[in-house]
Design an enzyme around this catalytic site. Structure first.
Site, PDB file in Angstrom:
ATOM      1  N   CYS A  41      -1.781  -7.126 -10.526  1.00 33.88           N
ATOM      2  CA  CYS A  41      -1.856  -6.119 -11.589  1.00 33.88           C
ATOM      3  C   CYS A  41      -1.917  -6.763 -12.958  1.00 33.88           C
ATOM      4  O   CYS A  41      -2.416  -6.180 -13.909  1.00 33.88           O
ATOM      5  CB  CYS A  41      -0.650  -5.199 -11.507  1.00 33.88           C
ATOM      6  SG  CYS A  41       0.898  -6.107 -11.453  1.00 33.88           S
TER       7      CYS A  41
ATOM      8  N   GLU B 182       4.400   1.823 -12.644  1.00 36.87           N
ATOM      9  CA  GLU B 182       3.636   0.601 -12.932  1.00 36.87           C
ATOM     10  C   GLU B 182       2.252   0.826 -12.337  1.00 36.87           C
ATOM     11  O   GLU B 182       2.098   0.844 -11.117  1.00 36.87           O
ATOM     12  CB  GLU B 182       4.291  -0.626 -12.272  1.00 36.87           C
ATOM     13  CG  GLU B 182       5.716  -0.898 -12.711  1.00 36.87           C
ATOM     14  CD  GLU B 182       5.805  -1.387 -14.137  1.00 36.87           C
ATOM     15  OE1 GLU B 182       4.797  -1.869 -14.677  1.00 36.87           O
ATOM     16  OE2 GLU B 182       6.901  -1.268 -14.720  1.00 36.87           O
TER      17      GLU B 182
HETATM   18  P1  NAP Z   1      -2.177   3.293  -4.288  1.00 35.58           P
HETATM   19  O1  NAP Z   1      -3.295   3.631  -3.396  1.00 35.58           O
HETATM   20  O2  NAP Z   1      -1.923   4.148  -5.455  1.00 35.58           O
HETATM   21  O3  NAP Z   1      -0.893   3.222  -3.338  1.00 35.58           O
HETATM   22  C1  NAP Z   1       0.353   2.844  -3.847  1.00 35.58           C
HETATM   23  C2  NAP Z   1       1.452   3.426  -2.979  1.00 35.58           C
HETATM   24  O4  NAP Z   1       1.458   4.843  -3.100  1.00 35.58           O
HETATM   25  C3  NAP Z   1       1.294   3.139  -1.494  1.00 35.58           C
HETATM   26  O5  NAP Z   1       2.566   2.894  -0.945  1.00 35.58           O
HETATM   27  C4  NAP Z   1       0.703   4.421  -0.955  1.00 35.58           C
HETATM   28  O6  NAP Z   1       0.968   4.622   0.409  1.00 35.58           O
HETATM   29  C5  NAP Z   1       1.436   5.428  -1.799  1.00 35.58           C
HETATM   30  N1  NAP Z   1       0.795   6.738  -1.901  1.00 35.58           N
HETATM   31  C6  NAP Z   1      -0.520   7.050  -1.771  1.00 35.58           C
HETATM   32  N2  NAP Z   1      -0.705   8.371  -1.999  1.00 35.58           N
HETATM   33  C7  NAP Z   1       0.511   8.907  -2.276  1.00 35.58           C
HETATM   34  C8  NAP Z   1       0.983  10.211  -2.600  1.00 35.58           C
HETATM   35  N3  NAP Z   1       0.154  11.251  -2.684  1.00 35.58           N
HETATM   36  N4  NAP Z   1       2.313  10.389  -2.811  1.00 35.58           N
HETATM   37  C9  NAP Z   1       3.166   9.358  -2.743  1.00 35.58           C
HETATM   38  N5  NAP Z   1       2.774   8.083  -2.437  1.00 35.58           N
HETATM   39  C10 NAP Z   1       1.472   7.858  -2.226  1.00 35.58           C
HETATM   40  O7  NAP Z   1      -2.310   1.816  -4.866  1.00 35.58           O
HETATM   41  P2  NAP Z   1      -2.650   0.459  -4.073  1.00 35.58           P
HETATM   42  O8  NAP Z   1      -4.090   0.533  -3.739  1.00 35.58           O
HETATM   43  O9  NAP Z   1      -1.661   0.185  -3.000  1.00 35.58           O
HETATM   44  O10 NAP Z   1      -2.381  -0.646  -5.190  1.00 35.58           O
HETATM   45  C11 NAP Z   1      -3.353  -1.128  -6.057  1.00 35.58           C
HETATM   46  C12 NAP Z   1      -3.100  -0.660  -7.459  1.00 35.58           C
HETATM   47  O11 NAP Z   1      -1.759  -0.940  -7.832  1.00 35.58           O
HETATM   48  C13 NAP Z   1      -3.951  -1.356  -8.492  1.00 35.58           C
HETATM   49  O12 NAP Z   1      -4.528  -0.384  -9.328  1.00 35.58           O
HETATM   50  C14 NAP Z   1      -2.988  -2.218  -9.291  1.00 35.58           C
HETATM   51  O13 NAP Z   1      -3.332  -2.396 -10.646  1.00 35.58           O
HETATM   52  C15 NAP Z   1      -1.715  -1.477  -9.156  1.00 35.58           C
HETATM   53  N6  NAP Z   1      -0.573  -2.375  -9.252  1.00 35.58           N
HETATM   54  C16 NAP Z   1       0.188  -2.333 -10.375  1.00 35.58           C
HETATM   55  C17 NAP Z   1       1.282  -3.183 -10.487  1.00 35.58           C
HETATM   56  C18 NAP Z   1       2.158  -3.154 -11.701  1.00 35.58           C
HETATM   57  O14 NAP Z   1       3.261  -3.723 -11.640  1.00 35.58           O
HETATM   58  N7  NAP Z   1       1.761  -2.529 -12.770  1.00 35.58           N
HETATM   59  C19 NAP Z   1       1.585  -4.076  -9.457  1.00 35.58           C
HETATM   60  C20 NAP Z   1       0.769  -4.095  -8.336  1.00 35.58           C
HETATM   61  C21 NAP Z   1      -0.313  -3.232  -8.244  1.00 35.58           C
HETATM   62  P3  NAP Z   1      -0.142   4.252   1.535  1.00 35.58           P
HETATM   63  O15 NAP Z   1      -0.431   2.803   1.383  1.00 35.58           O
HETATM   64  O16 NAP Z   1       0.534   4.591   2.801  1.00 35.58           O
HETATM   65  O17 NAP Z   1      -1.330   5.112   1.219  1.00 35.58           O
END
Ligand code: NAP
Length: 514
Positions: free
Chosen positions: A296, A257
């Site tokens: 999102c 997602e």
């Molecule tokens: P993110 O930076 O991609 O982080 C998401 C998760 O991935 C966090 O738990 C992060 O851990 C982890 N992570 C980071 N680098 C990783 C790697 N190399 N390997 C494995 N895991 C890793 O996203 P975010 O900033 O938290 O969230 C915002 C984004 O999420 C927005 O773009 C939004 O559109 C999207 N979103 C989508 C939905 C949906 O249902 N479609 C819902 C909510 C949000 P750390 O925090 O420890 O870095």
């Protein structure tokens, strides 16, 4: 020194061996708690979940697992005041916005608890009817769904620490799959506290639910063939996850997602005084301001016929001017802060980029914030951008600014509007506003290929509908293309991800005994 939150892995609470990462209050800057998972034995944790948790869950029937979800609901309800306090402190949200996350999670769990009660007591689910394989009925094919024997690893985003856990865990646990959740670091506290309460209450078997707070390093290396991985977050991280060697080597089933440039569309024949127009104004303002636009599913692009562009800009701006932004502890405040200063910086940068191809129709940052220190608080007021020349503004279809920002876009005719919605490259949701059921139905079906959900609002459902951005467990959540290509929820459909579908080809007598 702030309190260090422990990880629940291999059936015991374990502190990381490092200094940890400090979580902050994004309004006051106060240090709240620390998280750390350094030197935690991940291999042991994954094996324990698979062997102890998986076995115990598979020994229960679907009905018993449904009852287990109902018990989890009771635990969470009993502790909900503490969740609101954590949410306000760590996410900077006002009470109504915390409710979207907390009550949304509890509601989704309750929904799956009720579904479980109807699923019977077989160790697997039947999938459709048997099909003849020859001229007569003596040899047939019946599909069944059996729970996978691995773990479900959830890597979640920062904006829904409660709902993000439970909307995934409810169908996983009901299916009989143990869960390991790694919440996003900035808001991990609420997830950890909820897991802590559920584990302490003893309402789920050992190994069925684990939480790991901190770095994601090494987590994906643990994945094996029967495991599933569900990721919510940015498209950039999603790309790394999809191509991780353990995922590709073991064909790990993955659900993504990711981000999405969602749309709202007012049909061209709706005048500025129509009910559909008013309903869109209300929803656009709600979507820009709930959780400071950090959803999102939030509306990022609002499409209006060029004749009504100015009227819609004026109407949305007028309502946005009533939104008081500031300290979420103040009861007069409607919109709290962003989740962190890093998000504040990212949104300001994105906003400046969007401004290069749009005009600013409303900027709430001209008004003072309520009861905050502007030098510390990650508060940002809503900004409405607009363009009457979308042919010069491709960026609005490509860039997700994850905050209280939306762009009004003038279209010439319906084919023009539909083609621009498709420029989003696949979205979680598009909402339509109009009063002609024929036009609405035709447009909804036309947009369905590029959206996981089409939310259609006409005057007769004006006061009944569930909201553009609210994800209901009855309906599919997920979208094609840049939205990640995933599918979650949608009632019983959610269970498919956690089951193996197999065709049993056999005599009628054998199939009758399944
Ligand atoms: P993110 O930076 O991609 O982080 C998401 C998760 O991935 C966090 O738990 C992060 O851990 C982890 N992570 C980071 N680098 C990783 C790697 N190399 N390997 C494995 N895991 C890793 O996203 P975010 O900033 O938290 O969230 C915002 C984004 O999420 C927005 O773009 C939004 O559109 C999207 N979103 C989508 C939905 C949906 O249902 N479609 C819902 C909510 C949000 P750390 O925090 O420890 O870095």
């Amino acid at each position: 020194m702030t309190k260090l939150l422990e990880n629940y892995v291999a059936g015991r609470w374990q502190a990381g061996s490092g200094k940890g990462t400090t979580l902050h209050n994004p309004v006051t800057g106060e240090a709240l708690v620390r998280i750390d998972n350094q030197a935690i034995d991940l291999a042991e944790g994954f094996a324990f979940a698979r062997e102890q948790g998986g076995k115990a869950l598979r020994e229960m029937t679907y009905q018993q697992r449904g009852q287990m979800l109902a018990d989890v609901v009771a635990v969470l309800r009993g502790n909900r005041d503490a969740y609101y306090d954590i949410s306000t402190a760590n996410s900077g949200t006002v009470k109504n916005d915390s409710a979207v996350d907390i009550e949304g999670g509890i509601f989704t769990l309750s929904y799956y608890a009720k579904l479980g009660a109807k699923l019977g007591d077989k160790p697997y689910l039947m999938d459709g009817e048997a099909s003849l394989l020859g001229q007569d009925s003596s040899f047939q094919s019946q599909h069944i769904l059996t729970p996978r024997r691995g773990v479900a690893l959830f890597i979640n985003a920062f904006n829904f620490p409660a709902w993000g856990l439970w909307e995934k865990a409810a169908p996983a646990l009901l299916s009989g799959i143990p869960v390991i959740v790694k919440p996003a670091s900035p808001t991990a506290w609420l997830t950890q506290q909820m897991v802590n309460d559920v584990v302490s209450a003893g309402v789920i078997p050992e190994g069925a639910l684990s939480v790991i707070c901190g770095s994601s390093a090494g987590l994906l290396d643990q994945l094996q063939t029967a495991d599933v991985l569900s990721f919510t977050g940015s498209a950039d991280t999603a790309e790394k996850i999809r191509s991780h060697p353990a995922v590709t080597r073991h064909s790990v089933r993955v659900n993504i997602e990711a981000d999405s440039i969602n749309s709202a569309l007012l049909l061209p024949d709706e005048e500025a005084d129509s009910e559909a127009f008013t309903l869109l104004v209300k929803e656009a303002v709600r979507e820009m301001t709930v959780k400071s636009g950090q959803k999102c599913t939030a509306i990022r692009r609002i499409f209006v016929h060029k004749e009504h562009y100015a009227a819609l800009a004026k109407a949305i701006s007028k309502k946005l001017a009533n939104i008081r932004v500031g300290n979420p502890q103040d009861e007069t405040v409607r919109m709290g802060s962003l989740v962190s200063c890093q998000q504040y910086d990212a949104i300001c940068t994105g906003l400046e980029q969007l401004k290069t191809c749009t005009e600013v129709l409303y900027d709430g940052n001209q008004h003072p914030f309520q009861d905050v220190d502007n030098t510390v608080a990650s508060c940002l007021a809503p900004t409405l951008l607009g363009t009457e020349q979308p042919e010069h503004a491709d960026l609005v279809h490509n860039m997700e600014v994850f905050g209280p920002v939306a762009t009004l876009i003038a279209y010439q005719d319906m084919p023009h509007a539909v083609s621009m919605i498709r420029q989003g490259q696949g979205s979680l949701v598009t909402s339509l506003y109009g009063s002609d059921p024929v036009n609405l139905a035709q447009t909804a079906s036309e947009l369905a290929d590029s959206n996981g959900r089409v939310h259609v609002i006409s005057p007769e459902v004006g006061s009944l509908h569930t909201g553009h951005g609210n994800v209901m467990p009855q309906s599919l959540h997920g979208g094609p293309g840049r939205a990640g290509g995933g599918e979650e929820l949608g009632g019983l459909r959610a269970l498919n991800f956690y089951h193996q579908r197999s065709a049993i080809q056999a005599s009628s007598a054998v199939l009758e005994n399944l």
